[in-house]
Motif scaffolding. Sequence first.
Motif, PDB file in Angstrom:
ATOM      1  N   VAL A  59       0.864  -1.174   0.000  1.00 50.13           N
ATOM      2  CA  VAL A  59       0.000   0.000   0.000  1.00 50.13           C
ATOM      3  C   VAL A  59       0.908   1.233   0.000  1.00 50.13           C
ATOM      4  O   VAL A  59       1.780   1.368   0.866  1.00 50.13           O
ATOM      5  N   GLU A  60       0.706   2.106  -0.965  1.00 50.30           N
ATOM      6  CA  GLU A  60       1.573   3.272  -1.085  1.00 50.30           C
ATOM      7  C   GLU A  60       1.340   4.269   0.054  1.00 50.30           C
ATOM      8  O   GLU A  60       0.274   4.309   0.678  1.00 50.30           O
ATOM      9  N   LYS A  61       2.346   5.085   0.286  1.00 49.51           N
ATOM     10  CA  LYS A  61       2.315   6.107   1.328  1.00 49.51           C
ATOM     11  C   LYS A  61       1.107   7.025   1.169  1.00 49.51           C
ATOM     12  O   LYS A  61       0.694   7.356   0.053  1.00 49.51           O
ATOM     13  N   LEU A  62       0.541   7.426   2.301  1.00 45.90           N
ATOM     14  CA  LEU A  62      -0.594   8.357   2.378  1.00 45.90           C
ATOM     15  C   LEU A  62      -1.829   7.838   1.636  1.00 45.90           C
ATOM     16  O   LEU A  62      -2.530   8.572   0.947  1.00 45.90           O
ATOM     17  N   THR A  63      -2.071   6.564   1.823  1.00 50.04           N
ATOM     18  CA  THR A  63      -3.270   5.935   1.259  1.00 50.04           C
ATOM     19  C   THR A  63      -4.191   5.521   2.399  1.00 50.04           C
ATOM     20  O   THR A  63      -3.740   4.958   3.399  1.00 50.04           O
ATOM     21  N   THR A  98     -16.987  -3.513  23.293  1.00 50.43           N
ATOM     22  CA  THR A  98     -18.090  -2.728  22.738  1.00 50.43           C
ATOM     23  C   THR A  98     -19.364  -3.555  22.781  1.00 50.43           C
ATOM     24  O   THR A  98     -19.324  -4.792  22.706  1.00 50.43           O
ATOM     25  N   ASP A  99     -20.498  -2.862  22.876  1.00 48.95           N
ATOM     26  CA  ASP A  99     -21.782  -3.566  22.857  1.00 48.95           C
ATOM     27  C   ASP A  99     -22.379  -3.597  21.458  1.00 48.95           C
ATOM     28  O   ASP A  99     -23.514  -4.039  21.264  1.00 48.95           O
ATOM     29  N   LYS A 100     -21.633  -3.118  20.465  1.00 47.78           N
ATOM     30  CA  LYS A 100     -22.114  -3.127  19.083  1.00 47.78           C
ATOM     31  C   LYS A 100     -21.812  -4.471  18.426  1.00 47.78           C
ATOM     32  O   LYS A 100     -20.934  -5.214  18.853  1.00 47.78           O
ATOM     33  N   ALA A 101     -22.522  -4.768  17.352  1.00 48.64           N
ATOM     34  CA  ALA A 101     -22.420  -6.088  16.727  1.00 48.64           C
ATOM     35  C   ALA A 101     -21.161  -6.263  15.893  1.00 48.64           C
ATOM     36  O   ALA A 101     -20.593  -7.351  15.821  1.00 48.64           O
ATOM     37  N   LEU A 102     -20.733  -5.183  15.231  1.00 52.33           N
ATOM     38  CA  LEU A 102     -19.644  -5.287  14.259  1.00 52.33           C
ATOM     39  C   LEU A 102     -18.481  -4.384  14.623  1.00 52.33           C
ATOM     40  O   LEU A 102     -18.676  -3.282  15.143  1.00 52.33           O
ATOM     41  N   VAL A 103     -17.286  -4.843  14.269  1.00 51.72           N
ATOM     42  CA  VAL A 103     -16.080  -4.034  14.397  1.00 51.72           C
ATOM     43  C   VAL A 103     -15.304  -4.130  13.091  1.00 51.72           C
ATOM     44  O   VAL A 103     -15.199  -5.212  12.497  1.00 51.72           O
ATOM     45  N   GLY A 104     -14.795  -3.003  12.640  1.00 54.52           N
ATOM     46  CA  GLY A 104     -13.962  -2.970  11.448  1.00 54.52           C
ATOM     47  C   GLY A 104     -12.859  -1.936  11.616  1.00 54.52           C
ATOM     48  O   GLY A 104     -12.803  -1.243  12.632  1.00 54.52           O
ATOM     49  N   PHE A 105     -11.995  -1.809  10.603  1.00 50.48           N
ATOM     50  CA  PHE A 105     -10.883  -0.870  10.773  1.00 50.48           C
ATOM     51  C   PHE A 105     -10.473  -0.198   9.463  1.00 50.48           C
ATOM     52  O   PHE A 105     -10.753  -0.694   8.368  1.00 50.48           O
ATOM     53  N   TYR A 106      -9.834   0.945   9.630  1.00 51.56           N
ATOM     54  CA  TYR A 106      -9.174   1.673   8.548  1.00 51.56           C
ATOM     55  C   TYR A 106      -7.665   1.610   8.776  1.00 51.56           C
ATOM     56  O   TYR A 106      -7.191   1.531   9.915  1.00 51.56           O
ATOM     57  N   MET A 107      -6.929   1.685   7.686  1.00 52.42           N
ATOM     58  CA  MET A 107      -5.482   1.848   7.756  1.00 52.42           C
ATOM     59  C   MET A 107      -5.099   3.087   6.967  1.00 52.42           C
ATOM     60  O   MET A 107      -5.454   3.207   5.786  1.00 52.42           O
ATOM     61  N   ASP A 108      -4.390   4.022   7.600  1.00 47.39           N
ATOM     62  CA  ASP A 108      -3.839   5.200   6.920  1.00 47.39           C
ATOM     63  C   ASP A 108      -2.323   5.040   6.892  1.00 47.39           C
ATOM     64  O   ASP A 108      -1.659   5.116   7.939  1.00 47.39           O
ATOM     65  N   THR A 109      -1.777   4.813   5.716  1.00 46.83           N
ATOM     66  CA  THR A 109      -0.335   4.563   5.623  1.00 46.83           C
ATOM     67  C   THR A 109       0.441   5.873   5.731  1.00 46.83           C
ATOM     68  O   THR A 109       0.113   6.867   5.084  1.00 46.83           O
TER      69      THR A 109
END
Length: 610
Positions: free
Chosen positions: A48-52, A126-137
Amino acid sequence: MLQNVKLQNVMLQMNLDVNLIEYPEFSAIGKGEESPFIYDSEKKCHVVEKLTKVNFMSYYNCIQVKRWSEYTGVKNFKLHLTMKGKATISVYAIYSASVAVTYNPLVSQVVESDEVSEVVVNIPETDKALVGFYMDTLEDTEIYSGYYSADIEEDRIRDVNISLVTTTFKKQEYIKRNIDLIKSNVLYDGSDLKGHMFVHVIDNDRELDPSELDSEDLKVYMNNNVGGAGGFTRGMIEALELPKKPTHVLLMDDDVMVMPESLFRTYYLLRLLKDEYKKCFLSGAMFDYDIRQKQYEDVGFVHKADGSYGPVKSAMDMRLLKNIVANENYSFNVDDAYAGWWYCCIPVEHIEDRGLPLPVFVRGDDVEFSLRNKPGFIALNGICIWHVGFAGKFNAAMELYQVHRNSFVIQAASGICQNVDFLARVKGMFWKDITRFAYNNAELLIDSIEDYLKGPEYIMHLDGEQSLKEHNAKNEKLVPLAELGYAGDLPTDPYKYESLNLFRKAMYVLTINGHLLPNFMLRRTPYIIAYDWFFVPGKNYMKKTLVAVNKNGGTGVRRTINRKRCFALIKRYRKVLAKYKKTHVEVEQAYRNAFDEMKTTKFWKEYLHI
């Protein structure tokens, strides 16, 4: 003592099947909904390139923390990434607020590694059903792999051994591909499933070469063509006779695309289940192979109102986060629920306690087995298959004869669906098909009642393959629309509703849509209608000719009013109904009496000639 265990892998672009590469939304997306990855085949990593900004909030890469907690009791969720580079990982709880999807930030962490190594992000509760994530390079970053984990008491981890059963007929292209996939990506040395999965391939066509395909973890069995019911039952018998008896039997169709990740998630989940869920059927979702983003069904149920079968959930485009969230908001605790055998994992104790399936060849075997056992159902994102030609394909012999005959059989034999009137469904469909000149279809419906009334001895000794061939021969012969004079766009939409006023409705019913009227009172211009289930009397009204169209296949059939055939079918229909009224109580009891025998290993070995 707590042990950290893997729950599911993070799916990167090249982890997806080659047929899903063009759907980056299943894995991760960057700017403009495009894949953010550049695959380095030499290093075997995704760059993944920088600043993506990379969005991993996808069907495969969100984790259902609520379901994992509910099914297993695990805690202390973590995200693991094997990588090189520097990036900010932002983890969010995802949920629906009104009609919008909302993100609740849980943690943001800068991860950095000058060498290829594993970094870990602890996920707050967390009491929420789903967890996800972002990646900032923050610089060019190499990602090699990733997974989610959690902690569980060491003594709660189960020893799970899965017998995967797949049965094939005329599908060598698909089954060989799946065999190669499983051997190379699931059963390799060092795999978590090595030693915990054995594959039984039941060849109803006798065309595979066992000497070419057999291995220490996989065996091909030559079988007569006894349909899906017979093929899967043969696999169950072979599974239970292994020296190392399995804990689960996983039934999977042959003409499917399956991700290795589905098999791993199945194993990871089963080994952690709480006692209250250990007897549940694990039902894999079915996606449409032709419309690959479409989740069609995971758990189905029999509708009380009309005796039809269908999914608990609506079909959903699982590229969209709003649908991934909506996928959580369903309960499988519905009456007459069942798990389809395109991907269904069954604890062997059900087979040992309540016997083998019924010999109905195809259709209804999975429904009856589920309703007989009443196991409860669990499902998880990423445990799924893509089925070829399943959703949206109408085969009259299968849907009108096979399904309805077997519905009568399974209701009578095992006592399921007592609140469902299958006869009323057949009656309603008979008159619909008569009025749209689908005389072959009407005949198939009569056949379904008539053959059911022949009793259990007929079913127990029936050559299912020959029976299906005979009924398939009654299917209307579809031809390209160009042969019917429709080379371009159709003049009318076969799926557009057209209403009738009260007078015309009465005329439609009283005259059997013109069968009791002379030809000069009917319109001669052919009219376009749908070939499948879609029924609109307004389209059929007082026509002499109808053109039934299968839009997806670009084919159709011309139907012309035929009074002689209509009245002959009505006469036969009434005769069969009279026989049903006179004998159905006796016939039902005969099926009930034969039920115990039909699900024994002794009966099945004789039936299968093994």
